[in-house]
Motif scaffolding. Structure first.
Motif, PDB file in Angstrom:
ATOM      1  N   LYS A   1       0.856  -1.281  -0.118  1.00  0.00           N
ATOM      2  CA  LYS A   1      -0.096  -0.017  -0.111  1.00  0.00           C
ATOM      3  C   LYS A   1       0.801   1.161   0.081  1.00  0.00           C
ATOM      4  O   LYS A   1       1.986   1.272   0.384  1.00  0.00           O
TER       5      LYS A   1
ATOM      6  N   GLU B   1      -3.046   5.442   0.905  1.00  0.00           N
ATOM      7  CA  GLU B   1      -3.963   4.590   1.292  1.00  0.00           C
ATOM      8  C   GLU B   1      -4.340   4.173   2.568  1.00  0.00           C
ATOM      9  O   GLU B   1      -5.165   3.278   2.767  1.00  0.00           O
ATOM     10  N   VAL B   2      -3.264   4.413   3.509  1.00  0.00           N
ATOM     11  CA  VAL B   2      -3.249   3.919   4.836  1.00  0.00           C
ATOM     12  C   VAL B   2      -3.858   4.721   5.882  1.00  0.00           C
ATOM     13  O   VAL B   2      -3.705   6.033   5.751  1.00  0.00           O
ATOM     14  N   ASP B   3      -5.000   4.205   6.737  1.00  0.00           N
ATOM     15  CA  ASP B   3      -5.580   5.069   7.646  1.00  0.00           C
ATOM     16  C   ASP B   3      -4.666   4.503   8.955  1.00  0.00           C
ATOM     17  O   ASP B   3      -4.703   3.447   9.598  1.00  0.00           O
ATOM     18  N   SER B   4      -4.142   5.647   9.647  1.00  0.00           N
ATOM     19  CA  SER B   4      -3.257   5.102  10.769  1.00  0.00           C
ATOM     20  C   SER B   4      -4.113   4.704  12.074  1.00  0.00           C
ATOM     21  O   SER B   4      -3.407   3.963  12.909  1.00  0.00           O
ATOM     22  N   LYS B   5      -5.406   4.907  11.908  1.00  0.00           N
ATOM     23  CA  LYS B   5      -6.288   4.249  13.107  1.00  0.00           C
ATOM     24  C   LYS B   5      -6.181   2.679  13.165  1.00  0.00           C
ATOM     25  O   LYS B   5      -6.440   2.232  13.984  1.00  0.00           O
ATOM     26  N   GLY B   6      -5.827   2.186  11.878  1.00  0.00           N
ATOM     27  CA  GLY B   6      -5.883   0.956  11.748  1.00  0.00           C
ATOM     28  C   GLY B   6      -4.600   0.075  12.082  1.00  0.00           C
ATOM     29  O   GLY B   6      -4.478  -1.003  11.900  1.00  0.00           O
TER      30      GLY B   6
END
Length: 64
Positions: A47, A51-56
């Motif tokens: 990714k 594309e990355v959500d830091s909350k995940g």
């Protein structure tokens, strides 16, 4: 955009330790492509940062 060359152990040792403990891992980069280490290890970017959500995620490893 170019990446600084990394030495393979900077990537593989943390990755192997995390995988040994069954921690899910993803390789994220600035661009969706492959990068090559100093002695030829090819790492495929899964990714991009966009594309990355830091909350995940619960952690971050930065080789180098």
């Amino acid at each position: 955009m170019s990446y600084m060359i990394f030495v393979e152990y900077e990537y593989t040792i943390p990755l192997l330790a995390l995988l040994y403990h069954r921690v899910p891992c993803e390789t994220v980069g600035l661009e969706g492509r492959e990068v090559t280490g100093l002695v030829g290890l090819r790492v495929f970017i899964k990714k991009t940062v966009a594309e990355v959500d830091s909350k995940g995620y619960s952690g971050l490893v930065l080789p180098g």
